[in-house]
Design an enzyme around this catalytic site. Sequence first.
Site, PDB file in Angstrom:
ATOM      1  N   ASN A  88      45.946  62.815  43.767  1.00 49.51           N
ATOM      2  CA  ASN A  88      44.551  62.862  43.298  1.00 49.51           C
ATOM      3  C   ASN A  88      43.823  61.531  43.426  1.00 49.51           C
ATOM      4  O   ASN A  88      42.606  61.515  43.586  1.00 49.51           O
ATOM      5  CB  ASN A  88      44.542  63.321  41.828  1.00 49.51           C
ATOM      6  CG  ASN A  88      43.212  63.030  41.161  1.00 49.51           C
ATOM      7  OD1 ASN A  88      42.244  63.768  41.327  1.00 49.51           O
ATOM      8  ND2 ASN A  88      43.133  61.925  40.421  1.00 49.51           N
ATOM      9  N   TYR A 154      34.649  57.982  53.432  1.00 47.03           N
ATOM     10  CA  TYR A 154      35.210  58.860  52.394  1.00 47.03           C
ATOM     11  C   TYR A 154      35.395  60.280  52.946  1.00 47.03           C
ATOM     12  O   TYR A 154      36.468  60.880  52.820  1.00 47.03           O
ATOM     13  CB  TYR A 154      34.268  58.870  51.189  1.00 47.03           C
ATOM     14  CG  TYR A 154      34.679  59.813  50.090  1.00 47.03           C
ATOM     15  CD1 TYR A 154      35.715  59.498  49.221  1.00 47.03           C
ATOM     16  CD2 TYR A 154      34.022  61.036  49.908  1.00 47.03           C
ATOM     17  CE1 TYR A 154      36.084  60.370  48.196  1.00 47.03           C
ATOM     18  CE2 TYR A 154      34.389  61.908  48.895  1.00 47.03           C
ATOM     19  CZ  TYR A 154      35.416  61.569  48.045  1.00 47.03           C
ATOM     20  OH  TYR A 154      35.787  62.428  47.047  1.00 47.03           O
TER      21      TYR A 154
HETATM   22  N1  LIG Z   1      34.198  63.504  41.071  1.00 51.85           N
HETATM   23  C1  LIG Z   1      33.792  64.130  42.164  1.00 51.85           C
HETATM   24  O1  LIG Z   1      32.610  64.482  42.319  1.00 51.85           O
HETATM   25  C2  LIG Z   1      34.772  64.466  43.250  1.00 51.85           C
HETATM   26  C3  LIG Z   1      34.404  65.414  44.212  1.00 51.85           C
HETATM   27  C4  LIG Z   1      35.306  65.734  45.211  1.00 51.85           C
HETATM   28  C5  LIG Z   1      36.532  65.122  45.256  1.00 51.85           C
HETATM   29  N2  LIG Z   1      36.856  64.197  44.304  1.00 51.85           N
HETATM   30  C6  LIG Z   1      38.169  63.582  44.407  1.00 51.85           C
HETATM   31  O2  LIG Z   1      38.907  63.855  43.236  1.00 51.85           O
HETATM   32  C7  LIG Z   1      39.738  62.745  42.925  1.00 51.85           C
HETATM   33  C8  LIG Z   1      39.428  62.234  41.542  1.00 51.85           C
HETATM   34  O3  LIG Z   1      38.022  62.037  41.424  1.00 51.85           O
HETATM   35  P1  LIG Z   1      37.387  61.263  40.169  1.00 51.85           P
HETATM   36  O4  LIG Z   1      35.930  61.458  40.238  1.00 51.85           O
HETATM   37  O5  LIG Z   1      38.131  61.610  38.934  1.00 51.85           O
HETATM   38  O6  LIG Z   1      37.704  59.785  40.653  1.00 51.85           O
HETATM   39  P2  LIG Z   1      37.651  58.408  39.864  1.00 51.85           P
HETATM   40  O7  LIG Z   1      37.160  57.398  40.811  1.00 51.85           O
HETATM   41  O8  LIG Z   1      36.891  58.589  38.610  1.00 51.85           O
HETATM   42  O9  LIG Z   1      39.173  58.161  39.531  1.00 51.85           O
HETATM   43  C9  LIG Z   1      40.096  57.867  40.546  1.00 51.85           C
HETATM   44  C10 LIG Z   1      41.337  57.290  39.915  1.00 51.85           C
HETATM   45  O10 LIG Z   1      42.171  56.821  40.973  1.00 51.85           O
HETATM   46  C11 LIG Z   1      42.670  55.560  40.596  1.00 51.85           C
HETATM   47  N3  LIG Z   1      42.971  54.744  41.763  1.00 51.85           N
HETATM   48  C12 LIG Z   1      42.111  54.358  42.737  1.00 51.85           C
HETATM   49  N4  LIG Z   1      42.731  53.520  43.585  1.00 51.85           N
HETATM   50  C13 LIG Z   1      44.007  53.374  43.137  1.00 51.85           C
HETATM   51  C14 LIG Z   1      45.125  52.613  43.584  1.00 51.85           C
HETATM   52  N5  LIG Z   1      45.043  51.797  44.647  1.00 51.85           N
HETATM   53  N6  LIG Z   1      46.284  52.706  42.896  1.00 51.85           N
HETATM   54  C15 LIG Z   1      46.375  53.503  41.798  1.00 51.85           C
HETATM   55  N7  LIG Z   1      45.347  54.217  41.310  1.00 51.85           N
HETATM   56  C16 LIG Z   1      44.170  54.155  41.981  1.00 51.85           C
HETATM   57  C17 LIG Z   1      41.540  54.913  39.783  1.00 51.85           C
HETATM   58  O11 LIG Z   1      42.021  53.849  38.971  1.00 51.85           O
HETATM   59  C18 LIG Z   1      41.029  56.099  38.994  1.00 51.85           C
HETATM   60  O12 LIG Z   1      41.707  56.241  37.765  1.00 51.85           O
HETATM   61  C19 LIG Z   1      39.500  61.707  44.021  1.00 51.85           C
HETATM   62  O13 LIG Z   1      40.435  61.868  45.059  1.00 51.85           O
HETATM   63  C20 LIG Z   1      38.109  62.077  44.505  1.00 51.85           C
HETATM   64  O14 LIG Z   1      37.886  61.638  45.818  1.00 51.85           O
HETATM   65  C21 LIG Z   1      36.005  63.862  43.318  1.00 51.85           C
END
Ligand SMILES: NC(=O)c1ccc[n+]([C@@H]2O[C@H](COP(=O)([O-])OP(=O)(O)OC[C@H]3O[C@@H](n4cnc5c(N)ncnc54)[C@H](O)[C@@H]3O)[C@@H](O)[C@H]2O)c1
Length: 249
Positions: A88, A154
Amino acid sequence: MSAEDAHGCALVTGAATGIGRAIALALGDAGYTVVAADRDREGLTETVAAAVTPMHPVTLDLASETGIMAAFDSAVGQFGEVTCLVNNAGIALPKPATEVTWEDWDAVMAVNLKAAFFLSQRFAARRMGKGLPGAVINIGSTHGIVGVSDRSVYGISKAAILHMTRMLAIEWAGAGIRVNAVAPGTVMTPSREAILEDPDARARALDRIPSGRFPTPEEVAAAVVYLAGPSARSVTGHVLVVDGGTTVC
Ligand SMILES: NC(=O)c1ccc[n+]([C@@H]2O[C@H](COP(=O)([O-])OP(=O)(O)OC[C@H]3O[C@@H](n4cnc5c(N)ncnc54)[C@H](O)[C@@H]3O)[C@@H](O)[C@H]2O)c1
């Protein structure tokens, strides 16, 4: 069998906030022992505090090979086996393509794609080595399915993880390792609240959703729980889109 080991152990990356936190909590509620991995120690502490069932935090940086290996080894070290892996963790890069640097590209690909591939590889190699089944769920995005401005790297990383899902699903199907993906539309997690703080940008994002509302982290988590569990035993290589209809118009 106790509730804690009903489904074995799930390793969830990026579990310190947002969708990852919701997935970790939902898998815990569904009976998995959850290992919550993230580089954000404080966020992980909050996730663990919100859990009703015991949850085990692992702080690491998935941008490095040692971090990726540590995530997996720590989960296996504590619980013997990981039965379900949820890739994730992700980085968003809202930026015009003309301004993207080599460093931006590498940073996004390292977490969104490379970490997911090599964690999956390690997970599958171990499960196959023991003749055991397993489930991998990758978190993609609608930006990996349809085009959108200012999200190129992205979106490219998310398109790649969706195709990685299909490639690995086929390669590992005979060994009982299922590989699926969930592709959310815009979900108002703290990171997306910040990106869409401009009310006009938020209204435009909402306008693209036929159902008229942003999907919630819990709705994305429910899709993950389904794909992880026995009800989905014939489902592999699938992308479950959770977007209120955005990608079908
Ligand atoms: N929120 C949205 O609108 C949305 C839409 C489609 C897909 N997504 C995908 O869902 C997933 C979660 O989204 P979100 O909005 O909760 O993201 P977010 O950015 O709020 O959280 C991402 C998490 O990943 C962790 N992370 C990032 N880089 C890291 C690393 N190098 N090592 C360890 N941890 C790391 C961050 O610390 C954070 O806790 C992501 O893959 C995102 O691309 C999100």
